[in-house]
Design a protein around this motif. Sequence first.
Motif, mmCIF file in Angstrom:
data_model
loop_
_atom_site.group_PDB
_atom_site.id
_atom_site.type_symbol
_atom_site.label_atom_id
_atom_site.label_comp_id
_atom_site.label_asym_id
_atom_site.label_seq_id
_atom_site.Cartn_x
_atom_site.Cartn_y
_atom_site.Cartn_z
ATOM 1 N N ASP A 2 51.438 57.395 34.217
ATOM 2 C CA ASP A 2 52.684 56.617 34.291
ATOM 3 C C ASP A 2 52.460 55.152 34.634
ATOM 4 O O ASP A 2 53.265 54.294 34.289
ATOM 5 N N LYS A 3 51.354 54.917 35.347
ATOM 6 C CA LYS A 3 51.116 53.551 35.836
ATOM 7 C C LYS A 3 51.052 52.547 34.685
ATOM 8 O O LYS A 3 50.452 52.827 33.645
ATOM 9 N N ILE A 4 51.690 51.411 34.903
ATOM 10 C CA ILE A 4 51.551 50.320 33.932
ATOM 11 C C ILE A 4 50.619 49.278 34.546
ATOM 12 O O ILE A 4 50.967 48.619 35.530
ATOM 13 N N TYR A 5 49.417 49.177 33.971
ATOM 14 C CA TYR A 5 48.455 48.175 34.454
ATOM 15 C C TYR A 5 48.897 46.791 33.997
ATOM 16 O O TYR A 5 49.547 46.656 32.947
ATOM 17 N N ASP A 6 48.517 45.794 34.759
ATOM 18 C CA ASP A 6 48.736 44.423 34.271
ATOM 19 C C ASP A 6 47.874 44.212 33.024
ATOM 20 O O ASP A 6 48.358 43.740 32.001
ATOM 21 N N VAL A 7 46.603 44.574 33.160
ATOM 22 C CA VAL A 7 45.659 44.314 32.065
ATOM 23 C C VAL A 7 44.824 45.560 31.794
ATOM 24 O O VAL A 7 44.272 46.156 32.725
ATOM 25 N N VAL A 291 25.460 37.131 24.020
ATOM 26 C CA VAL A 291 25.983 37.686 25.269
ATOM 27 C C VAL A 291 26.830 36.623 25.975
ATOM 28 O O VAL A 291 27.929 36.892 26.458
ATOM 29 N N VAL A 292 26.306 35.410 25.985
ATOM 30 C CA VAL A 292 27.009 34.355 26.722
ATOM 31 C C VAL A 292 28.347 33.998 26.061
ATOM 32 O O VAL A 292 29.324 33.711 26.759
ATOM 33 N N THR A 293 28.413 34.064 24.731
ATOM 34 C CA THR A 293 29.689 33.728 24.079
ATOM 35 C C THR A 293 30.687 34.871 24.240
ATOM 36 O O THR A 293 31.887 34.637 24.387
ATOM 37 N N ALA A 294 30.201 36.108 24.263
ATOM 38 C CA ALA A 294 31.104 37.245 24.495
ATOM 39 C C ALA A 294 31.672 37.168 25.908
ATOM 40 O O ALA A 294 32.880 37.359 26.133
ATOM 41 N N ALA A 295 30.803 36.868 26.885
ATOM 42 C CA ALA A 295 31.265 36.777 28.274
ATOM 43 C C ALA A 295 32.282 35.644 28.415
ATOM 44 O O ALA A 295 33.305 35.794 29.080
ATOM 45 N N SER A 296 32.005 34.552 27.732
ATOM 46 C CA SER A 296 32.931 33.416 27.781
ATOM 47 C C SER A 296 34.290 33.805 27.188
ATOM 48 O O SER A 296 35.338 33.528 27.765
ATOM 49 N N ASP A 297 34.263 34.480 26.058
ATOM 50 C CA ASP A 297 35.516 34.954 25.439
ATOM 51 C C ASP A 297 36.297 35.836 26.416
ATOM 52 O O ASP A 297 37.522 35.734 26.541
ATOM 53 N N GLY A 298 35.582 36.741 27.085
ATOM 54 C CA GLY A 298 36.236 37.675 28.010
ATOM 55 C C GLY A 298 36.922 36.927 29.140
ATOM 56 O O GLY A 298 38.062 37.241 29.516
ATOM 57 N N ALA A 299 36.242 35.912 29.661
ATOM 58 C CA ALA A 299 36.824 35.121 30.749
ATOM 59 C C ALA A 299 38.085 34.405 30.262
ATOM 60 O O ALA A 299 39.129 34.425 30.926
ATOM 61 N N ILE A 300 38.000 33.813 29.073
ATOM 62 C CA ILE A 300 39.157 33.080 28.535
ATOM 63 C C ILE A 300 40.327 34.044 28.305
ATOM 64 O O ILE A 300 41.471 33.756 28.666
ATOM 65 N N ALA A 301 40.022 35.205 27.723
ATOM 66 C CA ALA A 301 41.084 36.189 27.449
ATOM 67 C C ALA A 301 41.787 36.588 28.744
ATOM 68 O O ALA A 301 43.021 36.678 28.795
ATOM 69 N N ALA A 302 41.009 36.818 29.803
ATOM 70 C CA ALA A 302 41.620 37.238 31.075
ATOM 71 C C ALA A 302 42.451 36.110 31.673
ATOM 72 O O ALA A 302 43.532 36.351 32.218
ATOM 73 N N MET A 303 41.971 34.872 31.530
ATOM 74 C CA MET A 303 42.752 33.744 32.060
ATOM 75 C C MET A 303 44.070 33.608 31.298
ATOM 76 O O MET A 303 45.122 33.349 31.886
#
Length: 317
Positions: A2-7, A291-303
Amino acid sequence: MDKIYDVIILGAGPGGLAAGLYSGRYRLSTLIIEKARDGGQIAITDEIENYPGQIVEGESGPSLIDRMTRQAARFGAERACDTIDRVELEGPVKKLYGKKDTYQCRALIIATGAYARPIGCRREGEFVGKGVSFCATCDANFFEDLEVFVVGGGDSAVEEAIYLTKFARKVTVIHRRNELRAAKSIQEKAFRNPKMNFMWDSVVEELHGDGILSGMTVRNVKTGELTRVDADPDDGMFGLFGFIGNVPRSELFEGLLDMEKGYIKTDEDMRTGISGVYAAGDVRVKSFRQVVTAASDGAIAAMQAEKYIAELDGHVY
Ligand code: NAP
């Protein structure tokens, strides 16, 4: 559930784990869903030399990913092991239907990555795990003192071929052109290695063997000449590793999100065409997949996800 996560973050490779870290640090309720082991493609990479700030010489994919996983968990990102079969992306609550459970979130970050492209020769399927492999780290030791062939000419092919020389008697790179695509520094290492050989302008046409790979037909793309390559009779078999690029894991989103050759289209802030849905890392359309561009994408997506959720909640930046 039931829980609705933010992300919710789909995929625990470098992109997904970086997104989990950032999302957790924003104190957003965060769930990372991964169907197999963490790490995606780097879980099967022997050596990582180009991740900034990495302190361990000869760091492997698994050791780097282990630290990323623990770091995301430290900031509260929860984990679920499940395979998602269907998604509903429209509206303020996104739904993910998995084999084990159903999950809900306000923002979704797709970080499902990509998988190794098959070599594309006849009888390939018959010999996967019986001579044909897509993971040097996993399978190199099966080819101790045997002959090994590697298909491809990019960073992965050449780096993994060099790694294979630690095990195999001889390693031959079969490349469809007469020059490598791999970075010059990687090429130099390969050309210096006495166990490395190259078969230029060549593609594998067909595999041969009775239950185990013991022969193949290689075609010269310039002359059309077909060459039969057989295992040394004393060996009875050889290894064939394919590293010819990747196929995005995006089939779940077909018809829902804009794509180009299976890669999800985003803007530079990782936004897809649907509000609250982001894509990060190798699964999205981009020029470089590191790896570094994937990690960067992940950070941007979360922001961006944090900003989106704050706006939904009426907070103004
Ligand atoms: P890639 O750079 O796309 O290279 C694929 C290679 O396979 C190319 O040499 C290509 O030939 C060949 N190829 C493609 N389709 C083929 C086919 N049907 N038959 C035969 N050969 C075929 O893929 P990758 O090496 O897996 O690398 C993917 C990304 O990860 C790249 O951005 C790469 O730089 C990055 N990466 C970086 C590192 C590192 O920096 N340490 C390590 C691994 C990967 P052509 O050259 O003729 O196109």
